[in-house]
Design a protein around this motif. Structure first.
Motif, PDB file in Angstrom:
ATOM      1  N   PHE A 180     -24.514  15.235  27.826  1.00 36.49           N
ATOM      2  CA  PHE A 180     -24.229  14.071  28.662  1.00 36.49           C
ATOM      3  C   PHE A 180     -24.465  14.410  30.124  1.00 36.49           C
ATOM      4  CE2 PHE A 180     -21.233  11.034  26.231  1.00 36.49           C
ATOM      5  CZ  PHE A 180     -21.889  11.275  25.037  1.00 36.49           C
ATOM      6  N   ASP A 181     -25.077  13.481  30.871  1.00 40.93           N
ATOM      7  CA  ASP A 181     -25.214  13.633  32.311  1.00 40.93           C
ATOM      8  C   ASP A 181     -24.038  13.013  33.058  1.00 40.93           C
ATOM      9  OD1 ASP A 181     -27.672  14.972  32.181  1.00 40.93           O
ATOM     10  OD2 ASP A 181     -28.768  13.086  32.042  1.00 40.93           O
ATOM     11  N   TYR A 182     -23.436  11.997  32.460  1.00 36.20           N
ATOM     12  CA  TYR A 182     -22.283  11.330  33.044  1.00 36.20           C
ATOM     13  C   TYR A 182     -21.312  10.950  31.926  1.00 36.20           C
ATOM     14  CZ  TYR A 182     -24.877  10.857  37.405  1.00 36.20           C
ATOM     15  OH  TYR A 182     -25.559  11.131  38.555  1.00 36.20           O
ATOM     16  N   CYS A 183     -20.090  10.595  32.325  1.00 32.01           N
ATOM     17  CA  CYS A 183     -19.045  10.113  31.403  1.00 32.01           C
ATOM     18  C   CYS A 183     -18.630  11.156  30.370  1.00 32.01           C
ATOM     19  CB  CYS A 183     -19.490   8.824  30.691  1.00 32.01           C
ATOM     20  SG  CYS A 183     -19.730   7.418  31.809  1.00 32.01           S
ATOM     21  N   GLU A 184     -18.986  12.413  30.608  1.00 28.23           N
ATOM     22  CA  GLU A 184     -18.577  13.465  29.682  1.00 28.23           C
ATOM     23  C   GLU A 184     -17.065  13.651  29.690  1.00 28.23           C
ATOM     24  OE1 GLU A 184     -18.610  15.232  33.600  1.00 28.23           O
ATOM     25  OE2 GLU A 184     -20.144  14.044  32.571  1.00 28.23           O
ATOM     26  N   ASP A 185     -16.438  13.368  30.834  1.00 29.27           N
ATOM     27  CA  ASP A 185     -14.986  13.495  30.908  1.00 29.27           C
ATOM     28  C   ASP A 185     -14.295  12.387  30.100  1.00 29.27           C
ATOM     29  OD1 ASP A 185     -16.042  11.711  32.769  1.00 29.27           O
ATOM     30  OD2 ASP A 185     -14.478  12.057  34.246  1.00 29.27           O
ATOM     31  N   TRP A 186     -14.835  11.179  30.155  1.00 29.30           N
ATOM     32  CA  TRP A 186     -14.260  10.078  29.369  1.00 29.30           C
ATOM     33  C   TRP A 186     -14.345  10.389  27.874  1.00 29.30           C
ATOM     34  CZ3 TRP A 186     -16.778   4.584  28.765  1.00 29.30           C
ATOM     35  CH2 TRP A 186     -15.899   3.761  28.055  1.00 29.30           C
ATOM     36  N   TYR A 187     -15.509  10.869  27.444  1.00 29.68           N
ATOM     37  CA  TYR A 187     -15.682  11.263  26.042  1.00 29.68           C
ATOM     38  C   TYR A 187     -14.646  12.328  25.664  1.00 29.68           C
ATOM     39  CZ  TYR A 187     -18.057  13.076  21.847  1.00 29.68           C
ATOM     40  OH  TYR A 187     -18.356  13.502  20.561  1.00 29.68           O
ATOM     41  N   PHE A 188     -14.451  13.297  26.541  1.00 32.04           N
ATOM     42  CA  PHE A 188     -13.473  14.359  26.297  1.00 32.04           C
ATOM     43  C   PHE A 188     -12.064  13.791  26.146  1.00 32.04           C
ATOM     44  CE2 PHE A 188     -10.190  17.083  28.144  1.00 32.04           C
ATOM     45  CZ  PHE A 188     -10.290  18.219  27.364  1.00 32.04           C
ATOM     46  N   TRP A 189     -11.681  12.875  27.040  1.00 25.39           N
ATOM     47  CA  TRP A 189     -10.332  12.306  26.963  1.00 25.39           C
ATOM     48  C   TRP A 189     -10.131  11.527  25.669  1.00 25.39           C
ATOM     49  CZ3 TRP A 189      -7.739  15.166  29.770  1.00 25.39           C
ATOM     50  CH2 TRP A 189      -8.013  15.437  31.116  1.00 25.39           C
ATOM     51  N   ILE A 190     -11.149  10.803  25.242  1.00 22.68           N
ATOM     52  CA  ILE A 190     -11.019  10.075  23.976  1.00 22.68           C
ATOM     53  C   ILE A 190     -10.833  11.048  22.821  1.00 22.68           C
ATOM     54  CG2 ILE A 190     -12.212   8.600  22.301  1.00 22.68           C
ATOM     55  CD1 ILE A 190     -13.547   7.163  24.632  1.00 22.68           C
ATOM     56  N   LYS A 191     -11.673  12.071  22.748  1.00 22.43           N
ATOM     57  CA  LYS A 191     -11.594  13.034  21.649  1.00 22.43           C
ATOM     58  C   LYS A 191     -10.275  13.807  21.680  1.00 22.43           C
ATOM     59  CE  LYS A 191     -14.617  13.985  19.136  1.00 22.43           C
ATOM     60  NZ  LYS A 191     -14.971  13.508  17.785  1.00 22.43           N
ATOM     61  N   SER A 192      -9.736  14.031  22.865  1.00 17.84           N
ATOM     62  CA  SER A 192      -8.539  14.854  22.998  1.00 17.84           C
ATOM     63  C   SER A 192      -7.246  14.051  22.896  1.00 17.84           C
ATOM     64  CB  SER A 192      -8.556  15.597  24.343  1.00 17.84           C
ATOM     65  OG  SER A 192      -9.681  16.439  24.465  1.00 17.84           O
ATOM     66  N   LEU A 193      -7.242  12.813  23.426  1.00 18.76           N
ATOM     67  CA  LEU A 193      -5.976  12.108  23.602  1.00 18.76           C
ATOM     68  C   LEU A 193      -5.878  10.776  22.867  1.00 18.76           C
ATOM     69  CD1 LEU A 193      -5.312  12.803  27.398  1.00 18.76           C
ATOM     70  CD2 LEU A 193      -4.191  13.852  25.426  1.00 18.76           C
ATOM     71  N   ALA A 194      -6.886  10.405  22.090  1.00 18.57           N
ATOM     72  CA  ALA A 194      -6.816   9.133  21.362  1.00 18.57           C
ATOM     73  C   ALA A 194      -5.592   9.120  20.451  1.00 18.57           C
ATOM     74  CB  ALA A 194      -8.084   8.923  20.539  1.00 18.57           C
ATOM     75  N   GLY A 195      -4.781   8.091  20.587  1.00 19.33           N
ATOM     76  CA  GLY A 195      -3.592   7.947  19.759  1.00 19.33           C
ATOM     77  C   GLY A 195      -2.411   8.798  20.172  1.00 19.33           C
ATOM     78  N   LYS A 196      -2.561   9.593  21.230  1.00 21.25           N
ATOM     79  CA  LYS A 196      -1.493  10.510  21.646  1.00 21.25           C
ATOM     80  C   LYS A 196      -0.586   9.858  22.705  1.00 21.25           C
ATOM     81  CE  LYS A 196      -3.432  13.683  19.108  1.00 21.25           C
ATOM     82  NZ  LYS A 196      -4.218  14.770  19.713  1.00 21.25           N
ATOM     83  N   ASN A 197       0.629  10.375  22.828  1.00 21.39           N
ATOM     84  CA  ASN A 197       1.561   9.908  23.851  1.00 21.39           C
ATOM     85  C   ASN A 197       1.299  10.642  25.165  1.00 21.39           C
ATOM     86  OD1 ASN A 197       3.035   8.112  22.180  1.00 21.39           O
ATOM     87  ND2 ASN A 197       4.181   9.836  21.328  1.00 21.39           N
ATOM     88  N   ILE A 198       1.211   9.878  26.237  1.00 20.77           N
ATOM     89  CA  ILE A 198       0.943  10.416  27.566  1.00 20.77           C
ATOM     90  C   ILE A 198       2.041   9.938  28.508  1.00 20.77           C
ATOM     91  CG2 ILE A 198      -0.729  10.539  29.462  1.00 20.77           C
ATOM     92  CD1 ILE A 198      -2.848   9.584  27.352  1.00 20.77           C
ATOM     93  N   TYR A 199       2.546  10.842  29.319  1.00 19.52           N
ATOM     94  CA  TYR A 199       3.545  10.473  30.319  1.00 19.52           C
ATOM     95  C   TYR A 199       2.814  10.139  31.620  1.00 19.52           C
ATOM     96  CZ  TYR A 199       7.758  10.484  33.145  1.00 19.52           C
ATOM     97  OH  TYR A 199       8.781  10.110  33.984  1.00 19.52           O
ATOM     98  N   PHE A 200       3.086   8.949  32.159  1.00 15.73           N
ATOM     99  CA  PHE A 200       2.424   8.504  33.375  1.00 15.73           C
ATOM    100  C   PHE A 200       3.397   8.542  34.543  1.00 15.73           C
ATOM    101  CE2 PHE A 200      -1.294   7.447  31.200  1.00 15.73           C
ATOM    102  CZ  PHE A 200      -1.006   6.708  30.057  1.00 15.73           C
ATOM    103  N   ASP A 201       3.067   9.305  35.554  1.00 11.59           N
ATOM    104  CA  ASP A 201       3.864   9.379  36.770  1.00 11.59           C
ATOM    105  C   ASP A 201       3.111   8.650  37.878  1.00 11.59           C
ATOM    106  OD1 ASP A 201       5.563   9.917  38.802  1.00 11.59           O
ATOM    107  OD2 ASP A 201       5.165  12.060  38.911  1.00 11.59           O
ATOM    108  N   GLY A 202       3.358   7.347  37.987  1.00 13.92           N
ATOM    109  CA  GLY A 202       2.634   6.534  38.954  1.00 13.92           C
ATOM    110  C   GLY A 202       3.188   6.585  40.357  1.00 13.92           C
TER     111      GLY A 202
END
Length: 309
Positions: A180-202
């Protein structure tokens, strides 16, 4: 899982090792500031893995000026952000991973605050903080975590994770796509965190992105092509009716942009070659009249500097 739980319920002593992975290519002007923000972390059990892929400037000398055993310098004979990050994941010995680009910085409390959530709380796979974007020493944008109830589905509609806004458990990490030349990080987040619980500190700005120049027309069109590619690759993931509709609209509007403005990319062409709906749209676009109408529409909808020709 959103962040409506009081911070104090999680706060505890943090001792785990964190691996900070920094890919760099010709970063002599910025790498020192980046490393300094790592070494000043209030959580000190760190390893800082610098992956240099084909720098020809004084990046190595700048890194080695730091007399700190927590920093390791690794030189690769190939170029690529994904390749460098994957190598960093392979080398990492920490329980948690923090990615950081070689021209950005972390707030000094960033890792400690995230660990106070993750340590002893297996419910969460990652913590995301707020990010600011800085240009010419001025903050031009803030990006808060997307913490609506549908955030697990929204991950398949767009990337809301600046690469260093997240601290993630290493065991959750997939690998970045090296083609990938772009959006490789988005692909990574999907593969790593899909369906997982994430804590958001806004409420906490822990990640700082420094903007140096704007994308060229060519880069912008390639970026949008890979945006289409990622959302298309995960098109069969089950979503609510509302988000399935949003995804379908995105897929076909992004494909129109790709076909109208971008050079053809082999891996994308291979993936879509048997899609009957895509084939039909491409056939319609062979009509000069339809092509002109579509270009007129996108000129109104797309940023003025994106497709200037």
């Amino acid at each position: 899982m959103d962040s409506k739980i009081e911070w104090g319920e999680f706060k505890m002593e943090t001792t785990s090792k964190v691996s900070i992975i920094i890919p760099v290519n010709n970063g002599e002007k910025t790498i020192s500031k980046t490393l300094d923000s790592c070494l000043k972390q209030t959580h000190t059990n760190l390893e800082i893995i610098v992956i240099d892929n084909l720098s020809t400037d004084k990046t190595k000398e700048k890194v080695l000026e730091f007399n700190d055993s927590r920093i390791s310098y690794n030189y690769l004979l190939e170029k690529g952000r994904s390749l460098a990050r994957n190598k960093g994941i392979e080398l990492a010995s920490g329980e948690y991973i923090q990615f950081l680009d070689a021209d950005d910085t972390l707030d000094f409390e960033k890792i400690k605050k995230a660990l106070e959530i993750l340590e002893g709380n297996e419910l969460y796979s990652a913590v995301q903080c707020q990010t600011d974007y800085i240009k010419n020493n001025k903050i031009i944008k803030f990006q808060s975590p997307y913490k609506n109830k549908d955030y697990k589905e929204h991950l398949f509609l767009g990337n809301t994770f600046p690469i260093h806004s997240v601290l993630i458990r290493k065991r959750e990490c997939a690998f970045f796509p090296e083609n990938f030349d772009y959006c490789e990080d988005w692909y990574f987040w999907i593969k790593s965190l899909a369906g997982k619980n994430i804590y958001f500190d806004g409420d906490y700005i822990g990640a700082h992105v420094f903007i140096h120049d704007n994308n060229t027309m060519s880069n912008y069109s390639i970026m949008k092509a890979y945006y289409f590619f990622v959302i298309y690759l995960f098109r069969n993931y089950d979503l609510s009716i509302k988000n399935r509709f949003k995804r379908a609209c995105l897929i076909y509007s992004l494909f129109l942009e790709y076909d109208l403005y971008s050079n053809k990319i082999d891996e994308i062409e291979f993936e879509i070659m048997n899609d009957k709906k895509i084939i039909f749209i491409r056939t319609c676009l062979k009509s000069n009249g339809i092509r002109t109408i579509c270009k007129t529409y996108f000129k109104k909808e797309i940023k003025k500097n994106a497709y200037s020709k």
